[in-house]
Design a protein around this motif. Sequence first.
Motif, short mmCIF file in Angstrom:
data_model
loop_
_atom_site.label_atom_id
_atom_site.label_comp_id
_atom_site.label_asym_id
_atom_site.label_seq_id
_atom_site.Cartn_x
_atom_site.Cartn_y
_atom_site.Cartn_z
N ASN A 123 -2.10 -5.01 31.67
CA ASN A 123 -1.44 -3.74 31.36
C ASN A 123 -2.37 -2.53 31.45
OD1 ASN A 123 0.94 -5.13 30.80
ND2 ASN A 123 0.34 -5.45 28.69
N LYS A 165 -4.08 0.41 32.97
CA LYS A 165 -3.79 1.25 34.13
C LYS A 165 -4.99 1.27 35.08
CE LYS A 165 -2.29 5.80 35.51
NZ LYS A 165 -2.04 7.16 35.16
N ASP A 166 -4.70 1.12 36.36
CA ASP A 166 -5.70 1.17 37.44
C ASP A 166 -6.74 0.05 37.36
OD1 ASP A 166 -4.46 3.46 38.50
OD2 ASP A 166 -5.67 4.78 37.22
N CYS A 167 -6.49 -0.96 36.58
CA CYS A 167 -7.40 -2.11 36.53
C CYS A 167 -7.10 -2.99 37.73
CB CYS A 167 -7.22 -2.90 35.23
SG CYS A 167 -8.35 -4.30 35.10
N ASN A 217 -2.12 -10.17 40.40
CA ASN A 217 -1.63 -9.36 39.28
C ASN A 217 -0.81 -10.16 38.28
OD1 ASN A 217 -2.80 -6.98 40.36
ND2 ASN A 217 -1.07 -6.79 41.74
#
Length: 135
Positions: free
Chosen positions: A23, A25-27, A90
């Motif tokens: 969750n 962001k941008d990981c 993902n």
Amino acid sequence: MQENLPNLWPALEFSLSIKTILNIKDCTLPFAGILLGSPSSLKTVSIELFRKWPQTHYTDNFSAKSFVSHSTAVTREELVEIDMLPKIKNKLFLMPELVPTFAAKDDDLIQILGIMTRILDGHGYENDTGAQGHL
């Protein structure tokens, strides 16, 4: 929970922490976590809680070739549905037991660990064969 399953919390907390990484962001970098514990420490129970979660890929065993198979029995487009690498992208990849992986023949284990290392470095994995070319 503490009364009925007193040993569940450490494994569950670890599993939730790994799931939560998805969750951020941008990981874009993958994360590998291995849950270690004594027998009957409810490791598998904590994993089973996430088994049906949509962002999960669960398996009991895999081979090096399952990441990118290059099968000639199907079209290149169908490989996306067969190969494991697109399935785990993902997602929380769960495997309740590592013994099948680490009990593999030395050559197979070296190949599996080499592919996993490449995937976990965050740059993906690509290979070439005479069957399907570059994937």
